[in-house]
Each structure stands twice: as structure tokens, then as C-alpha cells.
Design a protein around this motif. Structure first.
Motif, PDB file in Angstrom:
ATOM      1  N   THR A  44       0.837  -1.193   0.000  1.00 38.47           N
ATOM      2  CA  THR A  44       0.000   0.000   0.000  1.00 38.47           C
ATOM      3  C   THR A  44       0.872   1.243   0.000  1.00 38.47           C
ATOM      4  OG1 THR A  44      -1.649   1.265   1.257  1.00 38.47           O
ATOM      5  CG2 THR A  44      -0.212  -0.159   2.513  1.00 38.47           C
ATOM      6  N   TRP A  66      -3.805   2.104  -2.863  1.00 36.60           N
ATOM      7  CA  TRP A  66      -3.476   3.503  -2.576  1.00 36.60           C
ATOM      8  C   TRP A  66      -4.382   4.008  -1.453  1.00 36.60           C
ATOM      9  CZ3 TRP A  66      -5.352   8.239  -5.802  1.00 36.60           C
ATOM     10  CH2 TRP A  66      -4.739   9.412  -5.319  1.00 36.60           C
ATOM     11  N   CYS A  67      -3.775   4.589  -0.416  1.00 35.70           N
ATOM     12  CA  CYS A  67      -4.515   5.267   0.663  1.00 35.70           C
ATOM     13  C   CYS A  67      -4.271   6.766   0.505  1.00 35.70           C
ATOM     14  CB  CYS A  67      -4.038   4.792   2.029  1.00 35.70           C
ATOM     15  SG  CYS A  67      -4.353   3.055   2.356  1.00 35.70           S
ATOM     16  N   PRO A  68      -5.169   7.479  -0.153  1.00 35.79           N
ATOM     17  CA  PRO A  68      -4.907   8.862  -0.543  1.00 35.79           C
ATOM     18  C   PRO A  68      -4.760   9.887   0.591  1.00 35.79           C
ATOM     19  CG  PRO A  68      -6.694   7.929  -1.855  1.00 35.79           C
ATOM     20  CD  PRO A  68      -6.433   6.993  -0.725  1.00 35.79           C
ATOM     21  N   PHE A  99      -6.604  11.828  -8.652  1.00 35.15           N
ATOM     22  CA  PHE A  99      -7.554  10.846  -8.136  1.00 35.15           C
ATOM     23  C   PHE A  99      -8.385  10.248  -9.271  1.00 35.15           C
ATOM     24  CE2 PHE A  99     -11.434   9.336  -6.145  1.00 35.15           C
ATOM     25  CZ  PHE A  99     -10.959   8.681  -5.026  1.00 35.15           C
ATOM     26  N   VAL A 103      -8.410   6.235 -10.515  1.00 38.76           N
ATOM     27  CA  VAL A 103      -9.631   5.430 -10.614  1.00 38.76           C
ATOM     28  C   VAL A 103      -9.772   4.868 -12.022  1.00 38.76           C
ATOM     29  CG1 VAL A 103     -12.148   5.482 -10.523  1.00 38.76           C
ATOM     30  CG2 VAL A 103     -10.821   6.633  -8.744  1.00 38.76           C
ATOM     31  N   LYS A 108      -6.501   0.264  -6.971  1.00 36.15           N
ATOM     32  CA  LYS A 108      -7.386  -0.052  -5.847  1.00 36.15           C
ATOM     33  C   LYS A 108      -7.164   0.961  -4.725  1.00 36.15           C
ATOM     34  CE  LYS A 108      -7.835  -4.997  -6.749  1.00 36.15           C
ATOM     35  NZ  LYS A 108      -7.607  -6.370  -6.217  1.00 36.15           N
ATOM     36  N   ILE A 109      -8.253   1.505  -4.225  1.00 38.39           N
ATOM     37  CA  ILE A 109      -8.163   2.534  -3.194  1.00 38.39           C
ATOM     38  C   ILE A 109      -8.734   2.014  -1.885  1.00 38.39           C
ATOM     39  CG2 ILE A 109      -8.941   4.846  -2.512  1.00 38.39           C
ATOM     40  CD1 ILE A 109      -8.886   5.582  -5.504  1.00 38.39           C
ATOM     41  N   TYR A 111      -9.425   3.153   2.210  1.00 34.08           N
ATOM     42  CA  TYR A 111      -9.626   4.367   2.990  1.00 34.08           C
ATOM     43  C   TYR A 111      -8.572   4.512   4.075  1.00 34.08           C
ATOM     44  CZ  TYR A 111     -12.377   8.173   4.997  1.00 34.08           C
ATOM     45  OH  TYR A 111     -12.808   9.397   5.430  1.00 34.08           O
ATOM     46  N   PHE A 131     -13.699  11.882  -2.257  1.00 33.34           N
ATOM     47  CA  PHE A 131     -13.816  10.787  -3.223  1.00 33.34           C
ATOM     48  C   PHE A 131     -15.007  11.013  -4.148  1.00 33.34           C
ATOM     49  CE2 PHE A 131     -11.673   7.330  -0.340  1.00 33.34           C
ATOM     50  CZ  PHE A 131     -10.514   8.094  -0.325  1.00 33.34           C
ATOM     51  N   THR A 144     -14.364   1.680  -0.233  1.00 31.54           N
ATOM     52  CA  THR A 144     -12.927   1.834   0.035  1.00 31.54           C
ATOM     53  C   THR A 144     -12.623   1.547   1.500  1.00 31.54           C
ATOM     54  OG1 THR A 144     -13.026   4.225   0.549  1.00 31.54           O
ATOM     55  CG2 THR A 144     -12.694   3.600  -1.763  1.00 31.54           C
ATOM     56  N   ASN A 148     -12.891  -3.060   0.202  1.00 35.23           N
ATOM     57  CA  ASN A 148     -11.534  -2.807  -0.305  1.00 35.23           C
ATOM     58  C   ASN A 148     -10.510  -2.945   0.815  1.00 35.23           C
ATOM     59  OD1 ASN A 148     -13.038  -2.075  -2.537  1.00 35.23           O
ATOM     60  ND2 ASN A 148     -11.844  -0.254  -2.995  1.00 35.23           N
TER      61      ASN A 148
END
Length: 201
Positions: A44, A66-68, A99, A103, A108-109, A111, A131, A144, A148
Motif C-alpha cells: 500500500t 493507494w490510501c490517498p 484521483f 480510478v 485499488k483505493i 480508505y 472521493f 474503500t 476494499n
């Protein structure tokens, strides 16, 4: 590019993490740092605001999440800008397109909040708003943090969904979050492993 000593540190951390049967989470921002972390075994990428197309392709190829953590970036941007750092301010301008592109690529996102980077009294569900603002459907945004996140943690069928055999970890809110995502900021009922810990009528 990353200096050799930093590359060696990342390799050592990754090696020990993987040997310990843990997942490697990399706090990385620049493309070279992200790419090197992924190739070292990261599962991640936290933050990742400087990622480019090469990063995204590699993340999809290697099934890296990805954890934005968008809200925390916006929360600190102005203060850091006034203090002389322009990085977070720049990211607030580029994050919407980044972002959307991630997508579209199929990254894969999962949270993540980076709570502590902003005030603990702030809702930990703020990223959902971003999001949706940046193009996700409400159900995708919620997923997410449910299915996810469960997939990332290899806890499929145990957490993140309401099915037979899963832990009975459930929350309830007064409004439909698919119509008003901010409803998740006011949790009225909490069940953990089948036991009710909070119930507000």
C-alpha cells in the motif's frame, strides 16, 4: 532519484517486514520513492500525491493499494505554505485530476485518514466527501473503507461486509449515506462482534 543509502534502507525494512509475514505500507510521495517502494514489496502507498502514470500502471500490475489521505493534506496545506513549504499546497491543486486518473487506471483505493495529522475532533470520514467530489459514486467511496480495506488486510468474508460467518461489526446512521455521505459523520449505533456498544435513539 533515491540515493543509494535510502534504497538500501527501504530494502532492509521491506525484507524484515516480509520475513515477519507483515504487509509493508509505504508513506511515499515522489514517483521514484513510490516506484522503489512498490518494487521492494510495498502493498500500500500512503499519501502518494506525486505519483505519475508509471506509478499507477505498476500499482495495478502488482495489485498495490493507494490510501490517498486527501483531507489531511488539505488541512495542513495552508499552514505549511505560510511557513515556506509549497508541496502540500501544490497537491491540493493536482489531487482532483490525480484521483480521477487513478480510478480510471484501476488503482485499488483503501480508505485512510492519517488521523493525528489533523485535529482529533474532526470527523474521520471527511475523505469520503473528496472521493465523491472527484468522481466516485457514494457506494464506491464507502467500499474503500469496507470490502476494499478487507481485501487489503486479507480479511475478506470476515470484515467489511454483512454476511454469514463475518464478524458482526456494524454501524448505523440516521440518513442514507448514499444520498448524504456526511451522515457517516454522525454514527448513532455501533455493534462490535455482535455486541452493541453504542445505541442513540
Amino acid at each position: 532519484m533515491l540515493e543509494k543509502e535510502y534504497e538500501e534502507e527501504i530494502e532492509a525494512i521491506a525484507d524484515e517486514t516480509i520475513k515477519s509475514r507483515r504487509k509493508l505500507a509505504a508513506h511515499a510521495v515522489t514517483p521514484d520513492g513510490i516506484i522503489y517502494a512498490i518494487n521492494a514489496g510495498a502493498k500500500t502507498i500512503e499519501h502518494g500525491f506525486g505519483m505519475n502514470d508509471e506509478c499507477m500502471k505498476l500499482m495495478v500490475q502488482k495489485n498495490v493499494f493507494w490510501c490517498p489521505t486527501i483531507y489531511v493534506n488539505d488541512f495542513v496545506a495552508e499552514g505549511r505554505f505560510k511557513a515556506g513549504s509549497i508541496m502540500n499546497k501544490l497537491f491540493t491543486e493536482t489531487e482532483p485530476e490525480l484521483f480521477k486518473k487513478a480510478v480510471q487506471y484501476g488503482v485499488k483505493i483503501a480508505y485512510g485518514t492519517d488521523i493525528g495529522g489533523y485535529d482529533w475532533n474532526e470527523p474521520q470520514t471527511k475523505d469520503f466527501e473528496y472521493f465523491i467530489k472527484y468522481g466516485m459514486q457514494p457506494i464506491q467511496a464507502i467500499q474503500t473503507a469496507t470490502i476494499n480495506a478487507a481485501e487489503l488486510l486479507e480479511q475478506n468474508n470476515l470484515i467489511g461486509e454483512i454476511i454469514p460467518g463475518a464478524f458482526a461489526d456494524i454501524i448505523a446512521v440516521q440518513e442514507d449515506p448514499l444520498k448524504n455521505i456526511k451522515a457517516l459523520q454522525q454514527v448513532k449505533w455501533v455493534m462490535k462482534d455482535g455486541v452493541v456498544y453504542k445505541s442513540i435513539k
